[in-house]
Design a protein around this motif. Structure first.
Motif, PDB file in Angstrom:
ATOM      1  N   VAL A  13      36.847  41.921  32.235  1.00 53.96           N
ATOM      2  CA  VAL A  13      37.308  41.112  33.372  1.00 53.96           C
ATOM      3  C   VAL A  13      36.405  41.268  34.595  1.00 53.96           C
ATOM      4  O   VAL A  13      36.744  40.814  35.681  1.00 53.96           O
ATOM      5  CB  VAL A  13      38.760  41.458  33.738  1.00 53.96           C
ATOM      6  N   GLY A  14      35.262  41.931  34.438  1.00 54.79           N
ATOM      7  CA  GLY A  14      34.343  42.087  35.564  1.00 54.79           C
ATOM      8  C   GLY A  14      34.624  43.299  36.421  1.00 54.79           C
ATOM      9  O   GLY A  14      34.215  43.358  37.585  1.00 54.79           O
ATOM     10  N   LYS A  15      35.287  44.291  35.839  1.00 53.82           N
ATOM     11  CA  LYS A  15      35.685  45.476  36.589  1.00 53.82           C
ATOM     12  C   LYS A  15      34.480  46.247  37.124  1.00 53.82           C
ATOM     13  O   LYS A  15      34.428  46.591  38.318  1.00 53.82           O
ATOM     14  CB  LYS A  15      36.537  46.350  35.677  1.00 53.82           C
ATOM     15  N   SER A  16      33.525  46.547  36.269  1.00 52.26           N
ATOM     16  CA  SER A  16      32.361  47.315  36.699  1.00 52.26           C
ATOM     17  C   SER A  16      31.505  46.534  37.685  1.00 52.26           C
ATOM     18  O   SER A  16      30.918  47.118  38.611  1.00 52.26           O
ATOM     19  CB  SER A  16      31.527  47.735  35.486  1.00 52.26           C
ATOM     20  N   VAL A 144      42.505  44.900  41.504  1.00 46.28           N
ATOM     21  CA  VAL A 144      42.759  44.502  40.116  1.00 46.28           C
ATOM     22  C   VAL A 144      42.066  43.176  39.818  1.00 46.28           C
ATOM     23  O   VAL A 144      42.530  42.116  40.238  1.00 46.28           O
ATOM     24  CB  VAL A 144      44.269  44.370  39.847  1.00 46.28           C
ATOM     25  N   PRO A 145      40.930  43.198  39.104  1.00 47.55           N
ATOM     26  CA  PRO A 145      40.281  41.951  38.717  1.00 47.55           C
ATOM     27  C   PRO A 145      40.975  41.318  37.522  1.00 47.55           C
ATOM     28  O   PRO A 145      41.470  42.023  36.630  1.00 47.55           O
ATOM     29  CB  PRO A 145      38.863  42.400  38.347  1.00 47.55           C
ATOM     30  N   LEU A 146      41.028  39.999  37.504  1.00 43.91           N
ATOM     31  CA  LEU A 146      41.634  39.291  36.378  1.00 43.91           C
ATOM     32  C   LEU A 146      40.991  37.929  36.235  1.00 43.91           C
ATOM     33  O   LEU A 146      40.554  37.321  37.211  1.00 43.91           O
ATOM     34  CB  LEU A 146      43.144  39.154  36.553  1.00 43.91           C
ATOM     35  N   LEU A 147      40.908  37.467  35.004  1.00 41.55           N
ATOM     36  CA  LEU A 147      40.396  36.134  34.741  1.00 41.55           C
ATOM     37  C   LEU A 147      41.437  35.111  35.173  1.00 41.55           C
ATOM     38  O   LEU A 147      42.637  35.377  35.124  1.00 41.55           O
ATOM     39  CB  LEU A 147      40.070  35.975  33.257  1.00 41.55           C
ATOM     40  N   PRO A 148      41.007  33.938  35.593  1.00 46.52           N
ATOM     41  CA  PRO A 148      41.965  32.927  36.063  1.00 46.52           C
ATOM     42  C   PRO A 148      42.661  32.206  34.909  1.00 46.52           C
ATOM     43  O   PRO A 148      42.260  31.126  34.487  1.00 46.52           O
ATOM     44  CB  PRO A 148      41.087  31.973  36.892  1.00 46.52           C
ATOM     45  N   SER A 178      38.269  36.910  38.939  1.00 47.06           N
ATOM     46  CA  SER A 178      36.885  37.222  38.600  1.00 47.06           C
ATOM     47  C   SER A 178      36.336  36.187  37.619  1.00 47.06           C
ATOM     48  O   SER A 178      37.086  35.608  36.827  1.00 47.06           O
ATOM     49  CB  SER A 178      36.823  38.625  37.982  1.00 47.06           C
ATOM     50  N   MET A 179      35.027  35.969  37.684  1.00 50.11           N
ATOM     51  CA  MET A 179      34.329  35.049  36.776  1.00 50.11           C
ATOM     52  C   MET A 179      34.960  33.657  36.795  1.00 50.11           C
ATOM     53  O   MET A 179      35.236  33.050  35.755  1.00 50.11           O
ATOM     54  CB  MET A 179      34.307  35.632  35.358  1.00 50.11           C
ATOM     55  N   VAL A 180      35.199  33.158  37.985  1.00 51.68           N
ATOM     56  CA  VAL A 180      35.840  31.855  38.157  1.00 51.68           C
ATOM     57  C   VAL A 180      34.830  30.737  37.906  1.00 51.68           C
ATOM     58  O   VAL A 180      33.797  30.652  38.582  1.00 51.68           O
ATOM     59  CB  VAL A 180      36.426  31.717  39.580  1.00 51.68           C
TER      60      VAL A 180
END
Length: 242
Positions: A13-16, A144-148, A178-180
């Motif tokens: 989810v792009g955490k790092s 908290v990153p999350l994909l849409p 993240s990663m939108v």
């Protein structure tokens, strides 16, 4: 000193990516003495900054008090930024914490860093029961990153429930899309449903971070991606100072 955990219940989810960029923003834009602590056995943050762990000490060994934590950080070519790198030994960290029954080990380790750093950014592994509980007890903010997508929103709700159930909801939580990819209707609709949440775009320049060994906020500071990370850091600082 304030500690920020980049945490998610799932990987990919792009955490790092968030961890590296927020640490860079803390060190450069805010000119704070910053430590990025890579707690994920995959070591993505460590790899992205082209670092190698010191010989003779496992990353998991810090939790066993094999050596004092303050001397284990590596310097970087970024002013004000040090890193405690990850290695494969962290795969067994959750088991070790359960066996030690030291519920505040991480909190005590962070306490030892006071005076040396102003900000500590933790790149956390996907959900591990004992480590997650330690993180929730130790940090000042959970990012908290999350994909849409609707599924990711459910994962976020589960994190909120976990924090509220075991820790009384005391840790502030900042969700981040993240990663939108705004070419996708699902992404656009999901982001529109939470207009107050920060967003980080999908961008090839972000994916190339590990190739160049630099975050985009250093390599292409005028880019759209860098501006998004800058806005996110402003939100993080505001949350820490509230």
């Amino acid at each position: 000193m304030k500690a920020i955990a980049i945490y998610s219940g799932k990987g990919g989810v792009g955490k790092s990516t968030l961890a590296v960029h927020l640490a860079h923003m803390a060190a450069t834009r805010s000119a704070r003495r910053t430590l990025l602590w890579d707690l994920d056995a995959q070591g993505a943050s460590t790899f992205a900054l082209r670092l190698t762990p010191k010989p003779g000490l496992s990353a998991r060994g810090l939790f066993a008090r094999e050596k004092e934590i303050a001397g284990q950080a590596l310097g970087t070519d970024i002013d004000n930024l040090d890193v405690i790198p990850a290695d494969a030994s962290l795969r067994k960290l959750d088991t070790q914490l359960a066996e030690q029954d030291k519920k505040n080990r991480l909190k005590k380790l962070l306490k030892e860093l006071e005076g040396s750093y102003d900000r500590v950014v933790l790149d956390c592994p996907p959900s591990q029961a004992d480590l997650s509980d330690q993180i929730f007890r130790a940090v000042d903010l959970l990012v908290v990153p999350l994909l849409p997508s609707p599924l990711s929103l459910r994962v976020y709700d589960m994190v909120v429930e976990q924090v509220a159930g075991k820790h009384g909801g005391k840790v502030p939580i900042l969700p981040v899309f993240s990663m939108v990819d705004r070419r996708k209707s699902l992404h656009r609709d999901t982001v529109a449903s939470r207009p107050d949440w920060p967003t980080i775009p999908y961008a090839s320049e972000i994916e190339r971070m590990a190739v160049h060994g630099q975050p985009v906020t250093a390599r292409t500071p005028g880019s759209v991606a860098a501006a998004a990370f800058g806005k996110l850091w402003t939100r993080v600082e505001r949350a820490l100072n509230d």
